[in-house]
Design an enzyme around this catalytic site. Structure first.
Site, PDB file in Angstrom:
ATOM      1  CE  LYS A 195      -2.243 -10.902  -5.219  1.00  0.00           C
ATOM      2  NZ  LYS A 195      -0.522 -10.707  -5.270  1.00  0.00           N
ATOM      3  NE  ARG A 251       0.513  -1.630  -6.286  1.00  0.00           N
ATOM      4  CZ  ARG A 251       0.197  -2.657  -5.786  1.00  0.00           C
ATOM      5  NH1 ARG A 251       0.155  -2.747  -4.621  1.00  0.00           N
ATOM      6  NH2 ARG A 251       0.060  -3.793  -6.330  1.00  0.00           N
ATOM      7  CG  ASP A 281      -1.158  -4.918  -1.235  1.00  0.00           C
ATOM      8  OD1 ASP A 281      -0.009  -4.716  -1.678  1.00  0.00           O
ATOM      9  OD2 ASP A 281      -1.048  -6.113  -0.663  1.00  0.00           O
ATOM     10  NE  ARG A 330       1.684 -16.103   3.741  1.00  0.00           N
ATOM     11  CZ  ARG A 330       1.926 -14.880   2.945  1.00  0.00           C
ATOM     12  NH1 ARG A 330       1.252 -14.795   1.868  1.00  0.00           N
ATOM     13  NH2 ARG A 330       2.868 -13.826   3.380  1.00  0.00           N
TER      14      ARG A 330
END
Length: 430
Positions: A23, A347, A316, A28
């Protein structure tokens, strides 16, 4: 509201998978391809919702972008060919699009308004707005520019040397992109090393950036040239299958063509530290990014303590690491991860709430969590909170329960892994 009932499994996970494109790299590639002159082609592009927000934004600025499956073609005509958008730019749930795009918009002679969905509107943007204002950008928004919607009146910027107070590749990249549109040298010094996809990709587009330890330096007005980018598999997506293979008895999975950039491989380091049976083979380089095949097998894991410099490399993956910890022997402590509170949702709170509902023994702290291992998980109705990584963590957890798990807001998974459940069924059917 989407809802998915996840039934208990009766067999281990077996087989080979190629996970969707990275992702971060997909975002980018679109940005640099749109700023460059010439044709840029992108293969294995992540056709998830977030990445399409980046495409939509540059299409709105007049860039011809064609998408056919996971193949993207950009006809770039340089920064000077970009046009002022006629409408406000809707960025959905994509924090990456927002923070990187703000760096670009700050240096363009446009007036642009950007906005997003309910979740994105709650995420802090002052971390990128503040340094851009130091460069001379005129940005207004709610609570003095802390939250979307934001109004950017771009123009000529001046370079800065910025000491970033947050461990964020998005902030670093946003400043570097602004520096690319600024005369002179702009630098960013980080607290800890974060993912360096922006730096590597700039070189692929005939650009130049200097790295000196934790400092990156860029000069403006570079002539970027279109190129070909083959996006490696996203290790953050692969992490969910690495975890599943490690904790479902009898499992053995091979994940092919996964990006193994050292700034992103913290999940591999954590699995090794926990005693997992994991190997990385066929290591090679594709478009400046290291790539490899990863084999994972079930094994008994051990609890660990995670803090310090490894946290930006697993930020992540912490939700799925928390699930791993619930099945490990002993206690796992995660610290220095307050950044998790500013993701698609809080989170830390979301992980604690969902895993507790599924029967795990987990306690949230200000900057992390404490998980007691070897827990038997149970079925329950739980919510993804609209966060794709929480949704996938719940799906993996359901592989260990004896009763069904009902996952609310399951469609958010499409943000980063549209084929997640198809791939899961593929390795469950072996």
């Amino acid at each position: 509201m989407s809802k998915k009932i996840l039934s208990p499994i009766t067999s281990p996970l077996k087989g080979r998978l190629t996970v969707p494109g990275d992702k971060s790299i997909s975002h980018r590639a679109v940005i640099f391809g749109s700023l460059a002159k010439g044709t840029t082609t992108i293969t294995h592009f992540l056709d998830g919702e977030d990445c399409f927000r980046t495409i939509d934004a540059f299409r709105a600025m007049g860039v011809p972008i064609q998408v056919e499956g996971d193949h993207v073609t950009i006809q770039g005509h340089g920064v000077e060919a970009l046009q002022e958008p006629l409408q406000p730019l809707y960025l959905g749930n994509s924090g990456t699009t927002t923070r990187l795009l703000l760096g670009v918009l700050a240096g363009l002679p446009f007036h642009v308004t950007v906005h997003g969905d309910n979740s994105l509107t709650k995420r802090p943007m002052d971390r990128i707005v503040s340094p851009l204002r130091k460069m001379g950008a005129r940005i207004d928004g709610r609570e003095e520019g802390k939250y979307l919607p934001l109004s950017i009146r771009g123009g000529k910027l001046h370079p800065i040397h910025y000491q970033s107070p947050v461990k964020s590749a998005q902030v670093k990249s946003g400043i570097l992109l602004a520096g690319l549109l600024t005369e002179g040298e702009t630098s960013v010094t980080e607290l800890a090393s974060t993912r360096d996809h922006t730096e590597l990709m700039l070189s692929a587009f005939n650009g130049f950036i200097q790295k000196d330890g934790l400092t990156a330096r860029i000069t403006g007005n570079q002539n970027l040239k279109g190129t070909h980018i083959d996006v490696p598999g996203d290790i953050s997506s692969a992490a969910f299958f690495l975890a599943a293979g490690a904790i479902v008895k009898g499992s053995k999975l091979v994940l092919t063509d996964v990006g193994i950039n050292p700034t992103r491989t913290g999940i591999i380091d954590v699995l090794q530290k926990m005693g997992a049976s994991i190997q990385v083979v066929k290591q090679r380089e594709v478009g400046g990014e290291p790539v490899g095949d990863i084999t994972i097998e079930y094994s008994q894991l051990q609890g660990v303590e995670l803090d310090g410099d490894i946290i930006p490399r697993i930020i992540d993956e912490i939700p799925i690491i928390a699930l791993l910890a619930s099945q490990a022997n002993g206690k796992t402590v995660i610290r220095d991860a307050e950044e998790l509170r500013y993701k698609e949702t809080d989170r830390i709170e979301a992980v604690v709430k969902t895993l507790s509902a599924l029967g795990a023994s987990i306690e949230g702290t200000v900057d992390g969590m404490i998980i007691t291992g070897e827990q038997t998980l149970k079925g329950a109705t739980v919510d993804s909170f609209g966060d794709h990584r929480i949704g996938m963590m719940i799906a993996v957890a359901s592989l260990l329960t004896n009763e069904p798990v009902t996952l609310k807001n399951s469609d958010c998974i499409a943000v980063s892994y549209p084929t997640f459940f198809d791939d899961l069924n593929l390795v469950l059917s072996k």
